[in-house]
Design a protein around this motif. Structure first.
Motif, PDB file in Angstrom:
ATOM      1  N   GLY A  62       0.792  -1.224   0.000  1.00  0.00           N
ATOM      2  CA  GLY A  62       0.000   0.000   0.000  1.00  0.00           C
ATOM      3  C   GLY A  62       0.824   1.274   0.000  1.00  0.00           C
ATOM      4  O   GLY A  62       0.330   2.338   0.347  1.00  0.00           O
ATOM      5  N   GLY A  63       2.098   1.162  -0.370  1.00  0.00           N
ATOM      6  CA  GLY A  63       2.971   2.328  -0.393  1.00  0.00           C
ATOM      7  C   GLY A  63       3.761   2.520   0.888  1.00  0.00           C
ATOM      8  O   GLY A  63       4.381   3.568   1.095  1.00  0.00           O
ATOM      9  N   ALA A  64       3.768   1.507   1.751  1.00  0.00           N
ATOM     10  CA  ALA A  64       4.548   1.580   2.993  1.00  0.00           C
ATOM     11  C   ALA A  64       6.036   1.728   2.666  1.00  0.00           C
ATOM     12  O   ALA A  64       6.492   1.317   1.599  1.00  0.00           O
ATOM     13  CB  ALA A  64       4.319   0.330   3.840  1.00  0.00           C
ATOM     14  N   PRO A  65       6.811   2.321   3.582  1.00  0.00           N
ATOM     15  CA  PRO A  65       8.224   2.564   3.303  1.00  0.00           C
ATOM     16  C   PRO A  65       9.092   1.298   3.258  1.00  0.00           C
ATOM     17  O   PRO A  65      10.174   1.326   2.697  1.00  0.00           O
ATOM     18  CB  PRO A  65       8.675   3.479   4.444  1.00  0.00           C
ATOM     19  CG  PRO A  65       7.671   3.270   5.523  1.00  0.00           C
ATOM     20  CD  PRO A  65       6.391   2.891   4.859  1.00  0.00           C
ATOM     21  N   GLU A  66       8.614   0.200   3.816  1.00  0.00           N
ATOM     22  CA  GLU A  66       9.393  -1.037   3.857  1.00  0.00           C
ATOM     23  C   GLU A  66       8.746  -2.122   3.002  1.00  0.00           C
ATOM     24  O   GLU A  66       7.516  -2.194   2.903  1.00  0.00           O
ATOM     25  CB  GLU A  66       9.496  -1.551   5.300  1.00  0.00           C
ATOM     26  CG  GLU A  66      10.151  -0.574   6.268  1.00  0.00           C
ATOM     27  CD  GLU A  66      11.620  -0.353   5.978  1.00  0.00           C
ATOM     28  OE1 GLU A  66      12.293  -1.306   5.521  1.00  0.00           O
ATOM     29  OE2 GLU A  66      12.100   0.773   6.191  1.00  0.00           O
ATOM     30  N   THR A  67       9.563  -2.973   2.433  1.00  0.00           N
ATOM     31  CA  THR A  67       9.061  -4.133   1.704  1.00  0.00           C
ATOM     32  C   THR A  67       8.331  -5.042   2.696  1.00  0.00           C
ATOM     33  O   THR A  67       8.836  -5.284   3.782  1.00  0.00           O
ATOM     34  CB  THR A  67      10.228  -4.894   1.040  1.00  0.00           C
ATOM     35  OG1 THR A  67      10.880  -4.007   0.127  1.00  0.00           O
ATOM     36  CG2 THR A  67       9.759  -6.122   0.293  1.00  0.00           C
ATOM     37  N   PRO A  68       7.151  -5.546   2.335  1.00  0.00           N
ATOM     38  CA  PRO A  68       6.413  -6.400   3.269  1.00  0.00           C
ATOM     39  C   PRO A  68       7.132  -7.719   3.540  1.00  0.00           C
ATOM     40  O   PRO A  68       7.857  -8.230   2.681  1.00  0.00           O
ATOM     41  CB  PRO A  68       5.072  -6.626   2.566  1.00  0.00           C
ATOM     42  CG  PRO A  68       5.343  -6.365   1.129  1.00  0.00           C
ATOM     43  CD  PRO A  68       6.453  -5.357   1.071  1.00  0.00           C
ATOM     44  N   GLN A  69       6.890  -8.257   4.722  1.00  0.00           N
ATOM     45  CA  GLN A  69       7.564  -9.488   5.130  1.00  0.00           C
ATOM     46  C   GLN A  69       7.259 -10.661   4.214  1.00  0.00           C
ATOM     47  O   GLN A  69       8.115 -11.522   4.003  1.00  0.00           O
ATOM     48  CB  GLN A  69       7.204  -9.842   6.568  1.00  0.00           C
ATOM     49  CG  GLN A  69       7.854  -8.938   7.572  1.00  0.00           C
ATOM     50  CD  GLN A  69       7.577  -9.379   9.001  1.00  0.00           C
ATOM     51  OE1 GLN A  69       6.778 -10.275   9.262  1.00  0.00           O
ATOM     52  NE2 GLN A  69       8.236  -8.732   9.937  1.00  0.00           N
ATOM     53  N   TRP A  70       6.055 -10.692   3.636  1.00  0.00           N
ATOM     54  CA  TRP A  70       5.726 -11.836   2.793  1.00  0.00           C
ATOM     55  C   TRP A  70       6.719 -11.971   1.635  1.00  0.00           C
ATOM     56  O   TRP A  70       7.046 -13.083   1.217  1.00  0.00           O
ATOM     57  CB  TRP A  70       4.286 -11.800   2.282  1.00  0.00           C
ATOM     58  CG  TRP A  70       3.953 -10.736   1.276  1.00  0.00           C
ATOM     59  CD1 TRP A  70       3.318  -9.562   1.502  1.00  0.00           C
ATOM     60  CD2 TRP A  70       4.238 -10.752  -0.143  1.00  0.00           C
ATOM     61  NE1 TRP A  70       3.185  -8.842   0.334  1.00  0.00           N
ATOM     62  CE2 TRP A  70       3.743  -9.552  -0.683  1.00  0.00           C
ATOM     63  CE3 TRP A  70       4.858 -11.663  -0.995  1.00  0.00           C
ATOM     64  CZ2 TRP A  70       3.852  -9.247  -2.043  1.00  0.00           C
ATOM     65  CZ3 TRP A  70       4.966 -11.350  -2.339  1.00  0.00           C
ATOM     66  CH2 TRP A  70       4.473 -10.168  -2.851  1.00  0.00           C
ATOM     67  N   PHE A  71       7.210 -10.833   1.121  1.00  0.00           N
ATOM     68  CA  PHE A  71       8.133 -10.892  -0.016  1.00  0.00           C
ATOM     69  C   PHE A  71       9.484 -11.459   0.422  1.00  0.00           C
ATOM     70  O   PHE A  71      10.048 -12.320  -0.255  1.00  0.00           O
ATOM     71  CB  PHE A  71       8.305  -9.503  -0.642  1.00  0.00           C
ATOM     72  CG  PHE A  71       9.054  -9.552  -1.953  1.00  0.00           C
ATOM     73  CD1 PHE A  71       8.380  -9.819  -3.134  1.00  0.00           C
ATOM     74  CD2 PHE A  71      10.418  -9.354  -1.999  1.00  0.00           C
ATOM     75  CE1 PHE A  71       9.064  -9.887  -4.342  1.00  0.00           C
ATOM     76  CE2 PHE A  71      11.116  -9.406  -3.201  1.00  0.00           C
ATOM     77  CZ  PHE A  71      10.436  -9.677  -4.375  1.00  0.00           C
ATOM     78  N   ASP A  72       9.987 -10.986   1.557  1.00  0.00           N
ATOM     79  CA  ASP A  72      11.253 -11.519   2.069  1.00  0.00           C
ATOM     80  C   ASP A  72      11.115 -13.004   2.403  1.00  0.00           C
ATOM     81  O   ASP A  72      12.039 -13.789   2.166  1.00  0.00           O
ATOM     82  CB  ASP A  72      11.706 -10.727   3.291  1.00  0.00           C
ATOM     83  CG  ASP A  72      12.046  -9.285   2.945  1.00  0.00           C
ATOM     84  OD1 ASP A  72      12.460  -9.013   1.797  1.00  0.00           O
ATOM     85  OD2 ASP A  72      11.893  -8.414   3.825  1.00  0.00           O
ATOM     86  N   ASN A  73       9.964 -13.395   2.954  1.00  0.00           N
ATOM     87  CA  ASN A  73       9.718 -14.809   3.235  1.00  0.00           C
ATOM     88  C   ASN A  73       9.699 -15.615   1.946  1.00  0.00           C
ATOM     89  O   ASN A  73      10.257 -16.712   1.885  1.00  0.00           O
ATOM     90  CB  ASN A  73       8.403 -14.994   3.994  1.00  0.00           C
ATOM     91  CG  ASN A  73       8.456 -14.471   5.405  1.00  0.00           C
ATOM     92  OD1 ASN A  73       9.521 -14.253   5.974  1.00  0.00           O
ATOM     93  ND2 ASN A  73       7.291 -14.248   5.987  1.00  0.00           N
ATOM     94  N   LEU A  74       9.071 -15.079   0.904  1.00  0.00           N
ATOM     95  CA  LEU A  74       9.010 -15.766  -0.377  1.00  0.00           C
ATOM     96  C   LEU A  74      10.402 -15.965  -0.957  1.00  0.00           C
ATOM     97  O   LEU A  74      10.733 -17.037  -1.457  1.00  0.00           O
ATOM     98  CB  LEU A  74       8.124 -14.981  -1.356  1.00  0.00           C
ATOM     99  CG  LEU A  74       7.913 -15.607  -2.735  1.00  0.00           C
ATOM    100  CD1 LEU A  74       7.183 -16.937  -2.628  1.00  0.00           C
ATOM    101  CD2 LEU A  74       7.144 -14.641  -3.634  1.00  0.00           C
ATOM    102  N   GLU A  75      11.234 -14.937  -0.867  1.00  0.00           N
ATOM    103  CA  GLU A  75      12.607 -15.055  -1.382  1.00  0.00           C
ATOM    104  C   GLU A  75      13.393 -16.153  -0.685  1.00  0.00           C
ATOM    105  O   GLU A  75      14.286 -16.746  -1.272  1.00  0.00           O
ATOM    106  CB  GLU A  75      13.355 -13.728  -1.232  1.00  0.00           C
ATOM    107  CG  GLU A  75      13.056 -12.744  -2.318  1.00  0.00           C
ATOM    108  CD  GLU A  75      13.991 -11.554  -2.305  1.00  0.00           C
ATOM    109  OE1 GLU A  75      14.419 -11.158  -3.402  1.00  0.00           O
ATOM    110  OE2 GLU A  75      14.286 -11.010  -1.226  1.00  0.00           O
ATOM    111  N   ALA A  76      13.050 -16.427   0.561  1.00  0.00           N
ATOM    112  CA  ALA A  76      13.773 -17.435   1.337  1.00  0.00           C
ATOM    113  C   ALA A  76      13.324 -18.862   1.029  1.00  0.00           C
ATOM    114  O   ALA A  76      13.978 -19.820   1.434  1.00  0.00           O
ATOM    115  CB  ALA A  76      13.616 -17.151   2.829  1.00  0.00           C
ATOM    116  N   VAL A  77      12.206 -19.008   0.309  1.00  0.00           N
ATOM    117  CA  VAL A  77      11.670 -20.338   0.002  1.00  0.00           C
ATOM    118  C   VAL A  77      12.441 -20.939  -1.157  1.00  0.00           C
ATOM    119  O   VAL A  77      12.541 -20.339  -2.226  1.00  0.00           O
ATOM    120  CB  VAL A  77      10.164 -20.273  -0.342  1.00  0.00           C
ATOM    121  CG1 VAL A  77       9.668 -21.631  -0.813  1.00  0.00           C
ATOM    122  CG2 VAL A  77       9.365 -19.795   0.854  1.00  0.00           C
ATOM    123  N   ASP A  78      12.977 -22.134  -0.932  1.00  0.00           N
ATOM    124  CA  ASP A  78      13.661 -22.879  -1.983  1.00  0.00           C
ATOM    125  C   ASP A  78      12.706 -23.965  -2.446  1.00  0.00           C
ATOM    126  O   ASP A  78      12.491 -24.941  -1.740  1.00  0.00           O
ATOM    127  CB  ASP A  78      14.954 -23.478  -1.439  1.00  0.00           C
ATOM    128  CG  ASP A  78      15.765 -24.183  -2.499  1.00  0.00           C
ATOM    129  OD1 ASP A  78      15.636 -23.844  -3.691  1.00  0.00           O
ATOM    130  OD2 ASP A  78      16.526 -25.105  -2.132  1.00  0.00           O
TER     131      ASP A  78
END
Length: 138
Positions: A62-78
């Motif tokens: 929604g335009g928040a200053p930080e990338t949402p956690q779901w995206f960082d969690n997704l990047e960590a999924v192998d």
């Protein structure tokens, strides 16, 4: 009291993936990801712009200053992730695309931006460029 996302998730599941109101006529998915640190499963409702055989989702928050956690969690999924698409729960491959790192970022973000009218408002709230992910059902 249920959170905003909990209400969307409940509506999504009760209506086989169809959301009305602000999301009327737009595709959405429920993305399941394990927490990077906790391992706890999180479910996030996301606007999903169709793109060939895949969907583009955006980490705009929604335009928040930080990338949402779901995206960082997704990047960590192998490996594959679980998504809910309509009335089905399926496995999907994913590829995270970040500005300045991936050559197809501009094209993919432009596709999502054109699909989701709120994107222009989100951009006004922050200088952050929103990463996207390409989700492909297996």
């Amino acid at each position: 009291m249920a959170s905003f996302n909990d209400t969307i998730i409940e509506t999504f599941r009760a209506n086989d993936g169809v959301l009305g109101g602000h999301w009327e006529g737009k595709e959405s998915i429920l993305l399941h990801t394990p927490g990077r640190k906790s391992g706890k499963e999180y479910v996030n409702p996301l606007v999903a712009a169709p793109h060939g055989d895949s969907y583009i989702v955006c980490a705009s928050a929604g335009g928040a200053p930080e990338t949402p956690q779901w995206f960082d969690n997704l990047e960590a999924v192998d490996g594959p992730v679980t998504i809910e698409l309509g009335s089905k729960t399926v496995q999907a491959d994913h590829r995270e695309v970040r500005p300045g790192r991936d050559d197809d970022y501009d094209e993919l973000y432009a596709t999502w931006r054109a699909y989701w009218p709120d994107a222009a408002d989100y951009e006004k709230k922050t200088d952050r460029k929103f990463p996207v992910a390409v989700i492909t059902v297996r």
